[in-house]
Motif scaffolding. Structure first.
Motif, PDB file in Angstrom:
ATOM      1  N   ALA A   1       0.983  -1.735   0.431  1.00 21.58           N
ATOM      2  CA  ALA A   1      -0.172  -0.092   0.141  1.00 21.58           C
ATOM      3  C   ALA A   1       0.834   1.278   0.107  1.00 21.58           C
ATOM      4  CB  ALA A   1      -1.346  -0.038   1.207  1.00 21.58           C
ATOM      5  N   LEU A   2       2.181   1.099   0.879  1.00 28.17           N
ATOM      6  CA  LEU A   2       2.835   2.690   0.921  1.00 28.17           C
ATOM      7  C   LEU A   2       3.437   2.702  -0.580  1.00 28.17           C
ATOM      8  CD1 LEU A   2       5.008   2.312   3.939  1.00 28.17           C
ATOM      9  CD2 LEU A   2       3.209   4.449   3.121  1.00 28.17           C
ATOM     10  N   SER A   3       3.550   1.670  -1.050  1.00 30.02           N
ATOM     11  CA  SER A   3       4.795   1.802  -2.324  1.00 30.02           C
ATOM     12  C   SER A   3       3.932   2.400  -3.341  1.00 30.02           C
ATOM     13  CB  SER A   3       5.052   0.010  -3.157  1.00 30.02           C
ATOM     14  OG  SER A   3       6.003  -0.049  -4.132  1.00 30.02           O
ATOM     15  N   TYR A   4       2.384   1.825  -3.349  1.00 29.15           N
ATOM     16  CA  TYR A   4       1.920   2.140  -4.089  1.00 29.15           C
ATOM     17  C   TYR A   4       1.447   4.048  -3.696  1.00 29.15           C
ATOM     18  CZ  TYR A   4      -2.759   3.183  -6.587  1.00 29.15           C
ATOM     19  OH  TYR A   4      -3.730   3.969  -7.839  1.00 29.15           O
ATOM     20  N   ILE A   5       1.050   4.739  -2.679  1.00 26.51           N
ATOM     21  CA  ILE A   5       0.801   5.647  -2.448  1.00 26.51           C
ATOM     22  C   ILE A   5       2.154   6.739  -3.298  1.00 26.51           C
ATOM     23  CG2 ILE A   5       1.316   7.034  -1.038  1.00 26.51           C
ATOM     24  CD1 ILE A   5      -0.753   5.035   0.904  1.00 26.51           C
TER      25      ILE A   5
END
Length: 147
Positions: free
Chosen positions: A140-144
């Protein structure tokens, strides 16, 4: 774009180290902040600053004031809060930090195993995202942070 992430949650395991290593391996532009991870220092900081207390209750209260100040300052600097609930320890501080993130309008990723779905259902409902694993939170962080 670099972001500051507050890692809230229990301090008895090395989950933060695992999280940081995975973020580093993906070269995510993140600065991590967290509660004091040295349990003895956290428990004794009130007396270190204010002097010896008359009993354990006063010692806990003094440490709590200093630790709450640390949490508030670092959480206010954070762009995002990640709160991990594990299965082994009572997680009162994690619940408090997650609730504080919500009331402060800080984005919150809640990590909790499926076995804690029921007791954390209301908190999960208030989080921006609820996941079950550190790997899911990293994704999720990587996507953000993706361009």
């Amino acid at each position: 774009m670099e972001i500051i992430v507050y890692l809230a949650g229990e301090i008895h395991t090395t989950w933060r180290d695992e999280f940081k290593e995975k973020a580093k391996a993906l070269q995510l532009p993140i600065t991590f902040v967290s509660p004091m991870e040295n349990h003895d220092r956290s428990d004794n900081i009130g007396e270190e600053i204010l002097g010896e207390m008359p009993n354990k209750v006063f010692k806990d209260e003094a440490a709590s004031q200093i630790n709450n100040l640390r949490t508030e300052v670092l959480m206010n600097k954070a762009d995002l809060v990640i709160a991990l609930f594990g299965e082994k320890y009572k997680q009162w501080n994690t619940a408090m930090d997650a609730s504080s993130a919500i009331t402060s309008n800080k984005p919150l990723i809640l990590i909790r195993p499926e076995t804690l779905h029921h007791p954390l259902k209301e908190l999960s409902n208030k989080a921006n995202v609820t996941v079950e694993t550190i790997n899911q939170a990293i994704k999720a962080l990587s996507y953000i942070l993706e361009d």
